[in-house]
Design a protein around this motif. Sequence first.
Motif, short mmCIF file in Angstrom:
data_model
loop_
_atom_site.label_atom_id
_atom_site.label_comp_id
_atom_site.label_asym_id
_atom_site.label_seq_id
_atom_site.Cartn_x
_atom_site.Cartn_y
_atom_site.Cartn_z
N GLN A 9 -5.09 7.53 3.74
CA GLN A 9 -5.63 8.82 3.45
C GLN A 9 -5.52 9.29 2.22
OE1 GLN A 9 -4.32 11.57 6.55
NE2 GLN A 9 -5.74 10.80 8.12
N ALA A 10 -4.42 9.03 1.56
CA ALA A 10 -3.92 9.42 0.12
C ALA A 10 -3.26 8.23 -0.53
CB ALA A 10 -3.21 10.60 0.19
N LEU A 11 -3.51 8.05 -1.74
CA LEU A 11 -3.00 7.01 -2.79
C LEU A 11 -2.78 7.63 -3.81
CD1 LEU A 11 -2.37 3.95 -2.76
CD2 LEU A 11 -4.53 3.52 -3.24
N SER A 12 -1.47 7.14 -4.44
CA SER A 12 -1.41 7.75 -5.73
C SER A 12 -0.43 6.31 -6.52
CB SER A 12 -0.25 8.71 -5.64
OG SER A 12 0.20 9.19 -7.00
N ILE A 13 -1.04 6.07 -7.74
CA ILE A 13 -0.79 4.94 -8.31
C ILE A 13 -0.72 5.30 -9.97
CG2 ILE A 13 -1.67 3.20 -6.79
CD1 ILE A 13 -3.99 2.98 -8.57
N GLN A 14 -0.12 4.50 -10.73
CA GLN A 14 -0.09 4.81 -12.01
C GLN A 14 -1.25 4.25 -12.75
OE1 GLN A 14 2.55 6.10 -13.69
NE2 GLN A 14 3.32 6.71 -11.81
N GLU A 15 -1.82 4.64 -14.02
CA GLU A 15 -2.76 4.25 -14.67
C GLU A 15 -2.66 2.88 -15.13
OE1 GLU A 15 -3.44 6.89 -18.26
OE2 GLU A 15 -5.59 6.60 -17.95
N GLY A 16 -3.98 2.33 -14.79
CA GLY A 16 -3.52 0.74 -15.13
C GLY A 16 -3.30 -0.15 -13.90
N GLU A 17 -2.87 0.38 -13.04
CA GLU A 17 -2.59 -0.41 -11.69
C GLU A 17 -4.09 -0.66 -10.95
OE1 GLU A 17 1.87 0.70 -10.64
OE2 GLU A 17 0.30 1.70 -9.68
N GLN A 37 -16.37 11.28 -4.78
CA GLN A 37 -16.52 12.72 -4.86
C GLN A 37 -15.20 13.39 -5.68
OE1 GLN A 37 -16.31 15.01 -1.22
NE2 GLN A 37 -17.91 16.25 -1.89
N ASN A 38 -15.73 14.06 -6.59
CA ASN A 38 -14.82 14.98 -7.41
C ASN A 38 -15.45 16.20 -7.64
OD1 ASN A 38 -16.17 14.42 -9.71
ND2 ASN A 38 -15.12 12.70 -10.39
N SER A 39 -14.60 17.14 -7.86
CA SER A 39 -15.12 18.65 -8.40
C SER A 39 -16.06 18.51 -9.66
CB SER A 39 -13.86 19.49 -8.59
OG SER A 39 -13.28 19.08 -9.61
N THR A 84 -9.35 9.45 -10.57
CA THR A 84 -8.85 10.39 -9.69
C THR A 84 -9.97 11.08 -8.79
OG1 THR A 84 -6.92 10.76 -10.80
CG2 THR A 84 -7.69 12.47 -9.15
N ALA A 85 -10.12 10.96 -7.65
CA ALA A 85 -11.19 11.61 -6.70
C ALA A 85 -11.10 11.04 -5.26
CB ALA A 85 -12.48 10.72 -7.28
N SER A 86 -11.83 11.48 -4.48
CA SER A 86 -11.84 11.02 -2.93
C SER A 86 -12.92 10.04 -2.94
CB SER A 86 -12.28 12.26 -2.17
OG SER A 86 -10.98 13.19 -2.05
N TYR A 87 -12.49 8.91 -2.31
CA TYR A 87 -13.55 7.79 -1.98
C TYR A 87 -14.13 7.74 -0.37
CZ TYR A 87 -12.36 6.63 -6.83
OH TYR A 87 -12.37 6.69 -8.11
N PHE A 88 -15.18 7.53 -0.22
CA PHE A 88 -15.72 7.76 1.04
C PHE A 88 -16.40 6.09 1.39
CE2 PHE A 88 -14.79 11.82 2.40
CZ PHE A 88 -14.82 12.67 1.12
N CYS A 89 -16.42 5.62 2.81
CA CYS A 89 -17.20 4.46 2.87
C CYS A 89 -18.37 5.24 3.85
CB CYS A 89 -16.54 3.51 3.45
SG CYS A 89 -15.74 3.95 5.08
N GLY A 109 -12.51 9.44 4.12
CA GLY A 109 -12.10 9.58 2.69
C GLY A 109 -10.54 9.32 2.40
N THR A 110 -10.58 8.55 1.40
CA THR A 110 -9.21 8.39 0.71
C THR A 110 -9.08 9.19 -0.36
OG1 THR A 110 -8.85 6.30 1.50
CG2 THR A 110 -7.81 6.54 -0.34
N HIS A 111 -8.10 9.87 -0.55
CA HIS A 111 -7.87 10.76 -1.98
C HIS A 111 -7.10 9.90 -3.10
CE1 HIS A 111 -8.05 13.88 -4.37
NE2 HIS A 111 -6.70 14.25 -4.36
N LEU A 112 -7.37 9.56 -3.95
CA LEU A 112 -6.81 8.70 -4.93
C LEU A 112 -6.56 9.59 -6.20
CD1 LEU A 112 -5.89 5.94 -5.78
CD2 LEU A 112 -8.38 5.65 -7.14
N ILE A 113 -5.15 9.35 -6.59
CA ILE A 113 -4.66 10.19 -7.65
C ILE A 113 -3.92 9.10 -8.47
CG2 ILE A 113 -3.09 11.56 -8.41
CD1 ILE A 113 -2.98 13.04 -5.88
N ILE A 114 -4.62 9.21 -9.93
CA ILE A 114 -4.10 8.38 -10.92
C ILE A 114 -3.33 8.93 -11.86
CG2 ILE A 114 -4.96 6.59 -12.70
CD1 ILE A 114 -5.99 5.98 -10.03
#
Lengths: 116, 115
Positions: A9-17, A37-39, A84-89, A109-114
């Motif tokens: 549901q949510a994923l936080s990773i470092q830039e470059g990964e 989807q992002n704002s 950084t955004a939400s990703y939907f299939c 959706g999966t909310h991805l934070i870079i």
Amino acid sequence: SQQGEEDPQALSIQEGENATMNCSYKTSINNLQWYRQNSGRGLVHLILIRSNEREKHSGRLRVTLDTSKKSSSLLITASRAADTASYFCATAGRLGFGGGADGLTFGKGTHLIIQP
Amino acid sequence: GAGVSQSPSNKVTEKGKDVELRCDPISGHTALYWYRQSLGQGLEFLIYFQGNSAPDKSGLPSDRFSAERTGGSVSTLTIQRTQQEDSAVYLCASSLAGAWGGEQFFGPGTRLTVL
């Protein structure tokens, strides 16, 4: 009703990964699509994979589809802060199998934070 | 050319009032779709138009919801006697004719708040 279920549901990773998101669905499909989807830019189409395809690439995106398992994955390589955004299939049903005609069925959706 | 546009961008209304939401699709796109997105949720399909006709109304949540499309272009989604559970972002999308389940182009949405 929701067809696709994204994981996580949510994923936080470092830039470059690399970031990997998964999607499972329930019924027969014509194709499966991923949207972001992002704002700033609203909901934007990323990539479409047809039911007779197994893998597809577009720039830093790689999508796989396993119709026997009714699942798909989205891989974003060399992630950037702008990812950084939400990703939907979203799935498109097969003609004659219901699923709302041409309407797409989205997951939550999966909310991805870079992290920079 | 221009993308899909929607108006208003925000709408605050009182419970029981009627609201109209407008969608202007990409020129030349004969297929038009309405979706609803509640907070933290995915998109819920509401209705699909091919030209001016709506072969699939199965997604409309109640008979308070209706939609029409005129001239194969602009569409209006009407919600009568709004309820608080109608609060959501309403998204419109369009696609090329014959694009069975193909790429859809989304508008920025109308954020509806029912007090």
